[in-house]
Design an enzyme around this catalytic site. Structure first.
Site, PDB file in Angstrom:
ATOM      1  N   GLN B 126       0.892  -1.121  -0.045  1.00  0.00           N
ATOM      2  CA  GLN B 126      -0.094   0.015  -0.005  1.00  0.00           C
ATOM      3  C   GLN B 126       0.791   1.321  -0.228  1.00  0.00           C
ATOM      4  O   GLN B 126       1.566   1.390   0.856  1.00  0.00           O
ATOM      5  CB  GLN B 126      -0.723  -0.156   1.270  1.00  0.00           C
ATOM      6  CG  GLN B 126      -1.740   1.260   1.577  1.00  0.00           C
ATOM      7  CD  GLN B 126      -2.010   1.370   2.864  1.00  0.00           C
ATOM      8  OE1 GLN B 126      -1.410   1.403   3.892  1.00  0.00           O
ATOM      9  NE2 GLN B 126      -3.368   1.365   3.195  1.00  0.00           N
ATOM     10  N   GLY B 127       0.746   2.156  -1.114  1.00  0.00           N
ATOM     11  CA  GLY B 127       1.463   3.198  -0.899  1.00  0.00           C
ATOM     12  C   GLY B 127       0.521   4.469  -0.702  1.00  0.00           C
ATOM     13  O   GLY B 127       0.253   5.415  -1.531  1.00  0.00           O
ATOM     14  N   TYR B 128       0.517   4.742   0.547  1.00  0.00           N
ATOM     15  CA  TYR B 128      -0.329   6.067   1.037  1.00  0.00           C
ATOM     16  C   TYR B 128       0.399   7.019   1.732  1.00  0.00           C
ATOM     17  O   TYR B 128       0.961   8.067   1.178  1.00  0.00           O
ATOM     18  CB  TYR B 128      -1.362   5.571   1.947  1.00  0.00           C
ATOM     19  CG  TYR B 128      -2.569   4.848   1.455  1.00  0.00           C
ATOM     20  CD1 TYR B 128      -2.787   4.257   0.081  1.00  0.00           C
ATOM     21  CD2 TYR B 128      -3.901   4.766   2.306  1.00  0.00           C
ATOM     22  CE1 TYR B 128      -3.591   3.947  -0.454  1.00  0.00           C
ATOM     23  CE2 TYR B 128      -5.057   3.906   1.650  1.00  0.00           C
ATOM     24  CZ  TYR B 128      -4.926   3.654   0.277  1.00  0.00           C
ATOM     25  OH  TYR B 128      -5.893   2.807  -0.205  1.00  0.00           O
ATOM     26  N   SER B 129       0.829   6.576   2.989  1.00  0.00           N
ATOM     27  CA  SER B 129       1.766   7.481   3.811  1.00  0.00           C
ATOM     28  C   SER B 129       2.978   8.031   3.023  1.00  0.00           C
ATOM     29  O   SER B 129       3.635   7.477   2.377  1.00  0.00           O
ATOM     30  CB  SER B 129       2.055   7.091   4.852  1.00  0.00           C
ATOM     31  OG  SER B 129       0.978   6.533   5.729  1.00  0.00           O
ATOM     32  N   SER B 161       4.589  -1.649   4.165  1.00  0.00           N
ATOM     33  CA  SER B 161       4.807  -2.948   4.804  1.00  0.00           C
ATOM     34  C   SER B 161       4.942  -3.819   3.536  1.00  0.00           C
ATOM     35  O   SER B 161       4.000  -3.655   2.441  1.00  0.00           O
ATOM     36  CB  SER B 161       3.911  -3.372   5.673  1.00  0.00           C
ATOM     37  OG  SER B 161       2.684  -3.230   5.523  1.00  0.00           O
ATOM     38  N   GLU B 244      -9.654  -1.009   6.138  1.00  0.00           N
ATOM     39  CA  GLU B 244      -8.626  -1.218   7.179  1.00  0.00           C
ATOM     40  C   GLU B 244      -8.893  -1.144   8.404  1.00  0.00           C
ATOM     41  O   GLU B 244      -8.610  -1.880   9.638  1.00  0.00           O
ATOM     42  CB  GLU B 244      -7.232  -0.360   6.752  1.00  0.00           C
ATOM     43  CG  GLU B 244      -6.250  -0.285   7.604  1.00  0.00           C
ATOM     44  CD  GLU B 244      -5.193   0.564   7.297  1.00  0.00           C
ATOM     45  OE1 GLU B 244      -4.001   0.133   6.902  1.00  0.00           O
ATOM     46  OE2 GLU B 244      -5.362   1.775   7.569  1.00  0.00           O
TER      47      GLU B 244
END
Lengths: 361, 390
Positions: B126-129, B161, B244
């Site tokens: 997951q590429g969010y933050s 992660s 989530e």
């Protein structure tokens, strides 16, 4: 599976809430507190009209024959308005004791009159329910001794007592040798008394035993918890409204995260307990094998969450929070009584541990 | 209140129990951050065939095709948890991306990604933050600039992660730099093997690298790899975050942790009354959350909005989970200090590691403070903070 209040329960909740909002404004609570009254007669009339004392009375005796969950819903609404009326003693504990352990004659004598609100039965079980033994002994067919922290006592026609033999007894409030001393507690909405008994004639509830006492304790814990749920939400709602209106530094204080987070923490800590109160109440009628564990946890959780809400809501109101003018303290005190009566959170958790074999009493 | 199961659910429960007796011994747990090995892939295949993974995903996309029934999913999760059997592959691809694609993906995207993700062949991160966009996620700065048929991505993500094991990333990228911050983001899917992707492990206080930093330098992504409309990425991401938050607060998991904790205290012969009182405090909170979970389940079945009750689960669940680990380390006294591999370590240092990892969960997925803002503003209707002058 349905883990929710029924449609009928929601309707009862709504009608109680709106009736009590009208009938029991702060002025009624203040009046009772200032004058040291045992109850507010106008609020009591409304509560009786709505059938609250009849909730747990079997239909055969003129009651509604409902469950402890229904009583818990009523307790929440009474707590929300800090309603100065007898409920836990007469309408819950005495009613359950009569239902589960009394003779047919005793039931016929008391239950129909409790259901209408005509008769109030005071309850002197604090020592027995809080694990402090009993201050009353049976000698020569008569009761001797004393019992403290008696509830619903002032207008009671009779009292329910536990004696050292583990049985329950009814005594008339007019009985020779019985002497009542009012106590002065923080919570003026539900006054406490002490009873002294010097050879008082008593009627035993023939079916009463240790199990009856345990069920009474568990019911008391659930109802105390439900009352705090309502009283706590009343304090949160008032805090949120105040934080909207009150301006400092040119802004509503509710826009400050420090204040906002106090409100969020109160809501989070209180609302997470609602489902276990429902579950424990449901267990009283439907899952008696897990009742004590869940009732103990409900009592302990609401004791702690209630105390947190009571102090935090007071703080949100700033200096006004501690004044008599604001009147918020009536809820603080109501929650305080719910926490301490029949054992505080530590005692309830000890019972939970005992139930599971983690500890001995 | 009626806690009895209907006959459909009773029958499901019987089937689940029979399955667990017959096949439970073949279960393989997911190790966070690791690619599923052959045994886990085989276990996942069996679960997909029996409808215990991908249960409500349509058959066209490699799922089992059952009608959505929140109670069924709850019973399956609860029975597996109780039996200590792993419910197949648990990763962000399955828990977050698949539901998002089902809700908002194109037919091509669904066919291309859902079956392989469910099987475990395709691993996602997951590429969010970003370093500059944590709680204020919408201020993210990773840029996507259109160039021909591609979007060219430049920037950096953090807290990623599984990045080193992942085949693909679902990634938030600013494609409209002049739009208001929530309106200028697109939700992109692309390969982690693309030229220009660099990964740096991020070691945490547990001593392990549970996360990574990911750097993008002129990474070319075809335009059709956007989920939803260009500029609608915030909406798409919120669909994912919703999944989530449910994932982070599983009351069944708390119950399991509590049971583990009680076994530890029994094994260690703990009889200290203060620790016992703390244990009972936590049991009360675990039981309360279990009941709360049933309350939310009924709301979900009836499609009722639980309101405030739905907003407090992450805050409450993560806190209790951390406290369970803290109590375990306290009960172990000095031995509780010892980490994996040390002589005299208890449970291989697991509880200290959990206490630290679970502290991360209090922060991740929306910090406790952000949760409190949400509870106050959406749950209690409190006024928002005035916008800071830019």
């Amino acid at each position: 599976m349905e883990f929710a209040l029924s449609e009928a329960q929601r309707q009862m909740q709504d009608s109680l809430r709106s009736a009590l909002t009208r009938a029991c404004p702060l002025a009624r609570v203040r009046d009772v507190a200032d004058r040291g009254l045992a109850r507010d007669d106008a609020v009591w009339a409304v509560v009786c009209e709505l059938g609250v004392p009849a909730l747990l009375v079997p239909e055969a005796h003129g009651g509604l024959g409902l469950s402890l969950l229904d009583a818990a819903i009523a307790a929440e609404e009474l707590g929300r308005r800090a309603a100065p009326v007898p409920f836990l003693g007469s309408a819950v504990l005495a009613t359950i004791a009569l239902r589960e352990a009394a003779s047919a004659e005793q039931q016929a004598q008391w239950l129909p009159r409790i259901a209408t609100g005509e008769a109030v039965v005071g309850v002197a079980l604090c020592e027995a329910l809080a694990g402090a033994g009993a201050g009353v002994q049976l000698r020569d067919e008569r009761l001797h001794g004393s019992s403290c922290f008696v509830i619903d006592a002032a207008q009671a026609e009779a009292y329910l007592l536990a004696a050292a033999d583990g049985s329950l007894y009814l005594v008339s409030a007019e009985a020779p040798g019985l002497h009542r001393v009012p106590l002065l507690s923080i919570d003026a909405t539900r006054p406490l008394s002490e009873l002294h008994l010097d050879g008082v004639v008593a009627q035993r509830l023939p079916g009463s035993d240790a199990r009856t006492l345990r069920r009474l304790r568990d019911a008391a814990w659930v109802i105390n918890a439900a009352d705090t749920l309502g009283a706590g939400w009343a304090m949160i709602d008032q805090s949120v409204a105040f934080a909207h209106d009150r301006k400092q530094f040119g802004r509503a204080i509710g826009t400050f995260q420090a204040v906002k987070h106090m409100c969020a923490e109160m809501a989070s800590e209180l609302e997470i307990t609602r489902a276990i109160v429902w579950y424990a109440a449901h267990a009283f009628d439907e899952k008696p094998e897990v009742l004590s564990l869940y009732a103990a946890h409900a009592k302990a959780l609401l004791g702690d969450a209630g105390q947190f809400v009571a102090r935090t809501a007071t703080e949100v109101h700033g200096g006004m929070g501690i004044t008599d003018d604001l009147g918020l303290h009536h809820w603080y005190k109501r929650i305080g009584l719910n926490r301490q009566l029949y054992g505080g959170p530590g005692w309830a958790r000890r019972i939970a541990a005992v139930e599971q074999g983690w500890a001995r009493i | 209140m009626d806690l009895r199961l209907n006959s459909k659910h009773e029958k499901l429960l019987e089937r689940v129990r029979a399955f667990l007796v017959e096949h439970g011994h073949r279960s393989v747990p997911t190790i966070p951050g690791e690619r599923p090995g052959p045994r886990l892939l085989a276990w996942q295949k069996l679960l997909l065939e029996h409808g215990y993974a991908g249960r409500t995903v349509p058959r066209d996309y490699g799922g089992y095709g059952a009608e959505p029934d929140v109670m069924e999913q709850h019973l399956i999760t609860e029975e597996f948890t109780r039996a200590g059997v792993a419910l197949g592959i648990g990763n962000q691809g399955i828990s977050m991306l698949v539901p998002t694609l089902l809700e908002l993906g194109t037919e091509e995207q669904k066919h291309a990604y859902i079956p392989a993700t469910l099987r475990g062949d395709l691993v996602w991160c997951q590429g969010y933050s970003e370093p500059g966009a944590g709680s204020d996620l919408a201020s993210l700065q990773t840029r996507g600039v259109e160039d021909g048929e591609d979007i060219v991505v430049n920037g950096q993500k953090i807290w990623t992660s599984t990045a080193h094991e992942a085949d693909m990333i679902f990634c938030l990228v600013r494609t409209e730099p002049d739009a208001p911050k929530h309106a200028g983001i697109s939700y992109l899917l692309f390969s982690m093997k693309s030229p220009g992707v660099t990964i740096r492990p991020l070691k945490t206080m547990t001593g392990r690298a549970e996360f990574n930093e990911v750097f993008f330098t002129d990474v070319r992504v075809p335009r059709h790899q956007i989920v939803g409309q260009r500029g609608d990425g915030w909406k798409v991401a919120n669909a994912t975050l919703k999944h989530e938050r449910g994932y982070l607060a599983n009351p069944g998991l708390l119950t399991q942790r509590y049971a583990e904790l009680t076994r530890l205290l029994q094994d260690e012969g703990v009889d200290d009354p203060v620790l016992l009182d703390r244990l009972m405090q936590l049991q009360g909170r675990v039981l309360a959350q279990q009941c709360h979970g049933m309350r939310l389940l009924t709301c979900a079945e009836r499609r009722e909005d639980p309101g405030l009750a739905g907003l407090i689960t992450k805050l409450q669940g993560c806190e209790v989970r951390h406290q369970l680990a803290i109590l375990a380390t306290d009960a172990l006294e000095e031995s509780g200090l010892l980490v994996a591999g040390s002589p005299h370590a208890r449970a291989n240092g697991l509880w200290q590691e959990r206490a630290m990892f679970d502290l991360g969960l209090i922060i991740g997925g929306g910090t406790a403070q952000i949760q409190k803002n949400i509870i106050a503003e959406r749950g209690l209707g409190m006024p928002r903070e005035p916008k800071a002058a830019v």
